[in-house]
Write an enzyme that holds these catalytic residues in place. Sequence first.
Site, PDB file in Angstrom:
ATOM      1  N   ASN A   1       0.795  -1.224   0.000  1.00  0.00           N
ATOM      2  CA  ASN A   1       0.000   0.000   0.000  1.00  0.00           C
ATOM      3  C   ASN A   1       0.830   1.276   0.000  1.00  0.00           C
ATOM      4  OD1 ASN A   1      -2.385   1.756   1.030  1.00  0.00           O
ATOM      5  ND2 ASN A   1      -0.895   1.886   2.702  1.00  0.00           N
TER       6      ASN A   1
ATOM      7  N   ILE B   1      -9.941   9.167  -1.561  1.00  0.00           N
ATOM      8  CA  ILE B   1     -10.286   8.677  -0.227  1.00  0.00           C
ATOM      9  C   ILE B   1      -9.808   9.716   0.786  1.00  0.00           C
ATOM     10  CG2 ILE B   1      -9.987   6.758   1.401  1.00  0.00           C
ATOM     11  CD1 ILE B   1     -11.284   5.894  -1.284  1.00  0.00           C
TER      12      ILE B   1
ATOM     13  N   TYR C   1       2.691  10.060 -10.948  1.00  0.00           N
ATOM     14  CA  TYR C   1       1.689   9.304 -10.190  1.00  0.00           C
ATOM     15  C   TYR C   1       0.897   8.394 -11.139  1.00  0.00           C
ATOM     16  CZ  TYR C   1      -1.687   8.213  -6.523  1.00  0.00           C
ATOM     17  OH  TYR C   1      -2.459   7.538  -5.598  1.00  0.00           O
TER      18      TYR C   1
ATOM     19  N   LYS D   1       1.017   4.288 -11.083  1.00  0.00           N
ATOM     20  CA  LYS D   1      -0.171   3.483 -10.784  1.00  0.00           C
ATOM     21  C   LYS D   1      -0.581   2.617 -11.987  1.00  0.00           C
ATOM     22  CE  LYS D   1      -0.631   4.719  -6.459  1.00  0.00           C
ATOM     23  NZ  LYS D   1      -0.351   3.767  -5.372  1.00  0.00           N
TER      24      LYS D   1
ATOM     25  N   THR E   1      -7.940  10.949   3.321  1.00  0.00           N
ATOM     26  CA  THR E   1      -6.736  10.621   4.099  1.00  0.00           C
ATOM     27  C   THR E   1      -5.802  11.840   4.088  1.00  0.00           C
ATOM     28  OG1 THR E   1      -5.456   9.873   2.195  1.00  0.00           O
ATOM     29  CG2 THR E   1      -6.804   8.200   3.312  1.00  0.00           C
TER      30      THR E   1
HETATM   31  P1  NAD Z   1      -1.164   8.347   3.379  1.00  0.00           P
HETATM   32  O1  NAD Z   1      -0.193   9.381   2.990  1.00  0.00           O
HETATM   33  O2  NAD Z   1      -1.917   8.512   4.658  1.00  0.00           O
HETATM   34  O3  NAD Z   1      -0.501   6.897   3.401  1.00  0.00           O
HETATM   35  C1  NAD Z   1       0.643   6.526   2.689  1.00  0.00           C
HETATM   36  C2  NAD Z   1       1.558   5.828   3.675  1.00  0.00           C
HETATM   37  O4  NAD Z   1       2.662   5.271   2.980  1.00  0.00           O
HETATM   38  C3  NAD Z   1       2.108   6.821   4.691  1.00  0.00           C
HETATM   39  O5  NAD Z   1       1.967   6.296   6.000  1.00  0.00           O
HETATM   40  C4  NAD Z   1       3.560   6.960   4.298  1.00  0.00           C
HETATM   41  O6  NAD Z   1       4.392   7.270   5.374  1.00  0.00           O
HETATM   42  C5  NAD Z   1       3.831   5.576   3.709  1.00  0.00           C
HETATM   43  N1  NAD Z   1       4.990   5.599   2.830  1.00  0.00           N
HETATM   44  C6  NAD Z   1       5.285   6.515   1.888  1.00  0.00           C
HETATM   45  N2  NAD Z   1       6.450   6.218   1.305  1.00  0.00           N
HETATM   46  C7  NAD Z   1       6.912   5.097   1.888  1.00  0.00           C
HETATM   47  C8  NAD Z   1       8.062   4.296   1.727  1.00  0.00           C
HETATM   48  N3  NAD Z   1       9.023   4.636   0.854  1.00  0.00           N
HETATM   49  N4  NAD Z   1       8.194   3.204   2.479  1.00  0.00           N
HETATM   50  C9  NAD Z   1       7.271   2.850   3.390  1.00  0.00           C
HETATM   51  N5  NAD Z   1       6.154   3.568   3.606  1.00  0.00           N
HETATM   52  C10 NAD Z   1       5.978   4.683   2.862  1.00  0.00           C
HETATM   53  O7  NAD Z   1      -2.194   8.263   2.185  1.00  0.00           O
HETATM   54  P2  NAD Z   1      -3.230   7.132   1.745  1.00  0.00           P
HETATM   55  O8  NAD Z   1      -4.262   7.865   1.001  1.00  0.00           O
HETATM   56  O9  NAD Z   1      -3.617   6.250   2.841  1.00  0.00           O
HETATM   57  O10 NAD Z   1      -2.354   6.336   0.665  1.00  0.00           O
HETATM   58  C11 NAD Z   1      -2.128   4.947   0.699  1.00  0.00           C
HETATM   59  C12 NAD Z   1      -2.012   4.429  -0.706  1.00  0.00           C
HETATM   60  O11 NAD Z   1      -3.272   4.606  -1.352  1.00  0.00           O
HETATM   61  C13 NAD Z   1      -0.983   5.126  -1.593  1.00  0.00           C
HETATM   62  O12 NAD Z   1      -0.294   4.175  -2.368  1.00  0.00           O
HETATM   63  C14 NAD Z   1      -1.841   6.008  -2.487  1.00  0.00           C
HETATM   64  O13 NAD Z   1      -1.216   6.268  -3.731  1.00  0.00           O
HETATM   65  C15 NAD Z   1      -3.069   5.162  -2.631  1.00  0.00           C
HETATM   66  N6  NAD Z   1      -4.283   5.872  -3.028  1.00  0.00           N
HETATM   67  C16 NAD Z   1      -4.757   6.894  -2.271  1.00  0.00           C
HETATM   68  C17 NAD Z   1      -5.902   7.551  -2.676  1.00  0.00           C
HETATM   69  C18 NAD Z   1      -6.494   8.700  -1.888  1.00  0.00           C
HETATM   70  O14 NAD Z   1      -7.308   9.447  -2.443  1.00  0.00           O
HETATM   71  N7  NAD Z   1      -6.170   8.880  -0.625  1.00  0.00           N
HETATM   72  C19 NAD Z   1      -6.562   7.145  -3.850  1.00  0.00           C
HETATM   73  C20 NAD Z   1      -6.039   6.090  -4.576  1.00  0.00           C
HETATM   74  C21 NAD Z   1      -4.897   5.450  -4.162  1.00  0.00           C
END
Ligand code: NAD
Length: 253
Positions: free
Chosen positions: A91, A190, A157, A161, A192
């Site tokens: 994730n 989402i 990005y 993806k 966050t």
């Molecule tokens: P978030 O920023 O709260 O979570 C991402 C987490 O990944 C953070 O805790 C961060 O510290 C960790 N992280 C980043 N780089 C890292 C690394 N090199 N090694 C280990 N951990 C690392 O945001 P989120 O929205 O929960 O995102 C989680 C995933 O969901 C991401 O891959 C994001 O691209 C994807 N996503 C998010 C959304 C959205 O709208 N929030 C939509 C689609 C996909």
Amino acid sequence: MSSSFHGKVALVTGGTSGIGRETAVAFAARGAKVVVAGRREDEGFKTVDLIRSGGGEAHFVKADVSQPDQVAALLAEVVGRYGGLDMAFNNAGIEGTPFIPLENYAEETWDQVIGINLKGLFLSMKHELPHLVKNRGAMVNMASVAGLTGGRLGAAYYASKHGVVGITRSAAIEYADKGVRINAVAPGVISTDMATRAFFQDPAVTARIKSLHPMGRLGMPGEVANAVLWLCSGDSSFTTGHVLSVDGGFVVP
Ligand code: NAD
């Protein structure tokens, strides 16, 4: 959902906040022992505390998924502590710089986004798969609507993806006859920290982002966690190579 995860071991990368944290808590609530991996110790321990306060079993490992040595050490610690791996939710990810035209997109940011979102996923998969094969386990990778469509959220990005979708599909075929199911989730926006950083600084942008979801709202981390748990459970036993949209209708083919 009927499957229990008692006796199973789950790994969640980027379990330090947002969707990862919510999913780690949900895995534990269904009985799994959970390893939370991430770069930020304080946030990782917060996730572990949340799980333990609910009576669950969890352990934090500090690891940056873009660093090969750290990913190898992470998997060694998972297996050393809990004896194996049954479910992996890859994730961890970063957003880069949204809304920057490609010609102005910084090369350094490109390298960071691809290094974490795509190479980090490759490294995680590479080190998880031998253990998942042993236990005939399941993997879910974090894609996005940005893995299925184009848009203005930054070239790196989208590229990363789309790459997540590609590696998920190819690995699913490679590992289907080895008993490992490999799927992805593709969330819309989402609520966050990432979405707050990327979209919620300007009310006009927030409104535009909401309007892209036919359901007229943003998603919640728990709605993605439910999809991940289903894809890891026996309830999806004939599903592999699938990219499951969790997006309020954002991408309807
Ligand atoms: P978030 O920023 O709260 O979570 C991402 C987490 O990944 C953070 O805790 C961060 O510290 C960790 N992280 C980043 N780089 C890292 C690394 N090199 N090694 C280990 N951990 C690392 O945001 P989120 O929205 O929960 O995102 C989680 C995933 O969901 C991401 O891959 C994001 O691209 C994807 N996503 C998010 C959304 C959205 O709208 N929030 C939509 C689609 C996909």
